[in-house]
Scaffold this motif. Structure first.
Motif, mmCIF file in Angstrom:
data_model
loop_
_atom_site.group_PDB
_atom_site.id
_atom_site.type_symbol
_atom_site.label_atom_id
_atom_site.label_comp_id
_atom_site.label_asym_id
_atom_site.label_seq_id
_atom_site.Cartn_x
_atom_site.Cartn_y
_atom_site.Cartn_z
ATOM 1 N N GLY A 179 44.824 40.618 37.792
ATOM 2 C CA GLY A 179 44.038 40.303 38.866
ATOM 3 C C GLY A 179 42.782 39.720 38.399
ATOM 4 O O GLY A 179 42.000 40.649 37.898
ATOM 5 N N CYS A 180 42.357 38.753 39.032
ATOM 6 C CA CYS A 180 40.844 38.492 38.554
ATOM 7 C C CYS A 180 39.641 39.326 39.071
ATOM 8 O O CYS A 180 38.560 39.458 38.622
ATOM 9 C CB CYS A 180 40.554 37.056 38.929
ATOM 10 N N MET A 181 40.014 40.289 40.153
ATOM 11 C CA MET A 181 38.959 41.105 40.573
ATOM 12 C C MET A 181 39.184 42.406 39.678
ATOM 13 O O MET A 181 38.262 43.135 40.067
ATOM 14 C CB MET A 181 39.174 41.372 41.793
ATOM 15 N N LYS A 182 39.750 42.524 38.851
ATOM 16 C CA LYS A 182 39.931 43.703 38.043
ATOM 17 C C LYS A 182 38.467 43.750 37.111
ATOM 18 O O LYS A 182 38.199 42.628 36.644
ATOM 19 C CB LYS A 182 41.123 44.012 37.016
ATOM 20 N N PRO A 183 37.903 44.824 36.921
ATOM 21 C CA PRO A 183 36.619 44.845 36.339
ATOM 22 C C PRO A 183 36.774 44.326 34.944
ATOM 23 O O PRO A 183 35.908 43.658 34.415
ATOM 24 C CB PRO A 183 36.193 46.457 36.142
ATOM 25 N N GLU B 95 48.774 50.536 46.340
ATOM 26 C CA GLU B 95 49.990 49.730 45.905
ATOM 27 C C GLU B 95 50.367 49.498 44.559
ATOM 28 O O GLU B 95 51.344 49.773 43.910
ATOM 29 C CB GLU B 95 50.244 48.411 46.494
ATOM 30 N N ASP B 96 49.130 49.143 43.755
ATOM 31 C CA ASP B 96 49.184 48.854 42.397
ATOM 32 C C ASP B 96 49.458 50.143 41.746
ATOM 33 O O ASP B 96 50.174 50.369 40.752
ATOM 34 C CB ASP B 96 48.203 48.074 41.970
ATOM 35 N N VAL B 97 48.897 51.273 42.039
ATOM 36 C CA VAL B 97 48.861 52.640 41.547
ATOM 37 C C VAL B 97 50.387 53.025 41.381
ATOM 38 O O VAL B 97 51.267 53.602 40.573
ATOM 39 C CB VAL B 97 48.107 53.658 42.184
ATOM 40 N N TYR B 98 51.026 52.860 42.546
ATOM 41 C CA TYR B 98 52.314 53.354 43.209
ATOM 42 C C TYR B 98 53.249 52.554 42.168
ATOM 43 O O TYR B 98 54.454 53.075 41.452
ATOM 44 C CB TYR B 98 52.727 52.884 44.491
ATOM 45 N N PHE B 99 53.095 51.121 42.161
ATOM 46 C CA PHE B 99 53.934 50.109 41.208
ATOM 47 C C PHE B 99 53.837 50.674 39.827
ATOM 48 O O PHE B 99 55.047 50.977 39.122
ATOM 49 C CB PHE B 99 53.534 48.933 41.329
ATOM 50 N N THR C 93 48.333 42.572 43.779
ATOM 51 C CA THR C 93 48.073 43.977 44.323
ATOM 52 C C THR C 93 46.534 44.404 44.346
ATOM 53 O O THR C 93 46.200 45.354 44.859
ATOM 54 C CB THR C 93 48.952 45.122 43.700
ATOM 55 N N HIS C 94 45.660 43.583 43.807
ATOM 56 C CA HIS C 94 44.222 44.074 43.697
ATOM 57 C C HIS C 94 44.090 45.472 42.977
ATOM 58 O O HIS C 94 44.929 45.825 42.347
ATOM 59 C CB HIS C 94 43.625 43.701 44.970
ATOM 60 N N ASN C 95 43.018 45.967 43.410
ATOM 61 C CA ASN C 95 42.738 47.331 43.177
ATOM 62 C C ASN C 95 43.178 48.358 44.246
ATOM 63 O O ASN C 95 42.509 48.805 45.053
ATOM 64 C CB ASN C 95 41.212 47.665 42.913
ATOM 65 N N SER C 96 44.453 48.470 44.544
ATOM 66 C CA SER C 96 44.732 49.194 45.679
ATOM 67 C C SER C 96 45.842 50.294 45.327
ATOM 68 O O SER C 96 46.391 50.464 44.204
ATOM 69 C CB SER C 96 45.850 48.099 46.279
#
Length: 113
Positions: A89-93, A59-63, A54-57
């Motif tokens: 996810g690897c892109m999370k800070p 969609e992730d906040v909703y989940f 879900t990356h930083n999206s």
């Protein structure tokens, strides 16, 4: 790169895996899944879901809001332990494209909430 070359780099490539790990003298049951899922084995007993996709999206906040709502409404798979699902996810800070230990994942995730 062909699928064969990827398979040579990793022990296993799969969509869903149940594993065990420990740190600080405590054992953890983990479910590893590329995708966020609303129900996983042992979620009512403290099993942690580690997921991505879900990356930083939104969609992730909703989940995450949905999981909070499941706890608040005593849904069927909610037990006496809090639901724990961490986006790794690897892109999370706090991941920053680096492999992380379970200790780092749990501690850093709780620090950003």
């Amino acid at each position: 790169m062909s699928d064969y070359r990827y398979k040579q780099l990793f022990y296993d490539i799969c969509d869903y895996r149940e594993i065990h790990d420990s740190y600080g003298g405590k054992n953890y049951d983990l479910v590893l899944c590329h995708y966020p899922i609303f129900s996983w084995k042992g979620m009512n007993k403290g099993t942690i879901l580690l997921y991505g996709h879900t990356h930083n999206s939104a969609e992730d906040v909703y989940f995450q809001k949905c999981l909070t709502g499941m706890e608040a409404n005593n849904c069927r798979h909610v037990g006496d332990k809090p639901i724990q699902a961490y986006n790794v996810g690897c892109m999370k800070p706090w991941i920053d494209y680096e492999p992380r230990s379970l200790k780092e994942i749990i501690e850093k995730y709780h620090n950003i909430k």
